[in-house]
Design a protein around this motif. Structure first.
Motif, PDB file in Angstrom:
ATOM      1  N   ARG A  19       0.805  -1.218   0.021  1.00 33.86           N
ATOM      2  CA  ARG A  19      -0.039  -0.168   0.183  1.00 33.86           C
ATOM      3  C   ARG A  19       0.890   1.326   0.188  1.00 33.86           C
ATOM      4  NH1 ARG A  19      -3.203  -2.946   3.983  1.00 33.86           N
ATOM      5  NH2 ARG A  19      -4.979  -3.961   2.754  1.00 33.86           N
ATOM      6  N   ARG A  43       2.415  10.387 -11.719  1.00 35.84           N
ATOM      7  CA  ARG A  43       0.806   9.741 -11.055  1.00 35.84           C
ATOM      8  C   ARG A  43       1.236   8.405 -10.356  1.00 35.84           C
ATOM      9  NH1 ARG A  43      -3.951   7.504 -12.491  1.00 35.84           N
ATOM     10  NH2 ARG A  43      -2.939   7.506 -14.851  1.00 35.84           N
ATOM     11  N   GLN A  44       1.114   8.420  -9.253  1.00 32.06           N
ATOM     12  CA  GLN A  44       1.401   7.105  -8.168  1.00 32.06           C
ATOM     13  C   GLN A  44      -0.118   6.500  -7.847  1.00 32.06           C
ATOM     14  OE1 GLN A  44       3.503   8.855  -5.043  1.00 32.06           O
ATOM     15  NE2 GLN A  44       5.134   9.629  -6.118  1.00 32.06           N
ATOM     16  N   LEU A  45       0.181   5.050  -8.438  1.00 31.05           N
ATOM     17  CA  LEU A  45      -0.852   4.249  -7.983  1.00 31.05           C
ATOM     18  C   LEU A  45      -0.490   3.770  -6.547  1.00 31.05           C
ATOM     19  CD1 LEU A  45      -0.972   2.133 -11.086  1.00 31.05           C
ATOM     20  CD2 LEU A  45      -2.505   3.811 -10.325  1.00 31.05           C
ATOM     21  N   VAL A  46       0.607   3.753  -6.093  1.00 29.33           N
ATOM     22  CA  VAL A  46       0.906   3.331  -4.911  1.00 29.33           C
ATOM     23  C   VAL A  46       1.892   4.473  -4.112  1.00 29.33           C
ATOM     24  CG1 VAL A  46       2.421   1.552  -3.373  1.00 29.33           C
ATOM     25  CG2 VAL A  46       0.736   0.800  -5.321  1.00 29.33           C
ATOM     26  N   ALA A  98       1.212   4.992 -12.299  1.00 26.74           N
ATOM     27  CA  ALA A  98       0.478   4.647 -13.057  1.00 26.74           C
ATOM     28  C   ALA A  98       0.944   4.577 -14.772  1.00 26.74           C
ATOM     29  CB  ALA A  98      -0.672   5.982 -13.252  1.00 26.74           C
ATOM     30  N   ARG A 101       3.478   1.022 -14.860  1.00 27.60           N
ATOM     31  CA  ARG A 101       3.112  -0.345 -14.332  1.00 27.60           C
ATOM     32  C   ARG A 101       3.186  -1.484 -15.428  1.00 27.60           C
ATOM     33  NH1 ARG A 101      -1.238  -1.646  -9.882  1.00 27.60           N
ATOM     34  NH2 ARG A 101       0.645  -0.624  -8.616  1.00 27.60           N
TER      35      ARG A 101
END
Length: 148
Positions: A19, A43-46, A98, A101
């Motif tokens: 997370r 842009r970060q997903l995590v 983002a 990945r």
């Protein structure tokens, strides 16, 4: 990947989703600071937390970590205590972003893994060329080349 001693890892290890990631970087290394600046713009997903290596805060938060090793190669720590170094650390940073990945997934394939290792070796060579020769390899700002 291994766990960092002294860091809570009570959520079940590999079966638990990551997370948050903590990326340790050398603020005196030109490559590390460029990567830091690039990562914070993505842009970060995590979520990525970027911390300077070998500081009092880092040593207190991760007492079981080999802090001298963090001066030699990129180190990323997952919120459950997962430890990523070398090309695995670079791949997990891409995985957290983002737009990158899919690339991270390709770098974990049998065909992509050698490319990820080659990129890390190229980065290590660049660090070696840009490192201040007056800085001690053991001190902050060392950011030396890891073998392999």
């Amino acid at each position: 990947m291994s766990e960092v001693a002294g860091h809570p890892a009570d959520r079940g290890g590999a079966a638990v989703p990551v997370r948050r990631l903590t990326v340790l970087y050398d603020p005196k290394c030109p490559l590390c600071t460029r990567v830091h600046d690039w990562l914070v713009r993505q842009r970060q997903l995590v979520p990525l937390e970027l911390l300077p290596v070998a500081t009092a805060e880092t040593r207190a938060r991760f007492p079981g970590l080999d802090h001298e090793a963090t001066l030699r190669e990129i180190t990323v720590i997952g919120d459950s205590g997962q430890l990523y170094t070398g090309h695995a650390a670079w791949v997990v940073c891409l995985w957290a972003l983002a737009d990158y990945r899919p690339m991270a997934h390709r770098f974990t394939s049998p065909a992509g893994a050698p490319l990820a290792r080659a990129a890390v070796l190229a980065a290590a060579r660049y660090r070696a060329r840009t490192r201040d020769p007056d800085e001690s390899p053991e001190g902050l700002g060392g950011c030396t080349v890891a073998s392999g």
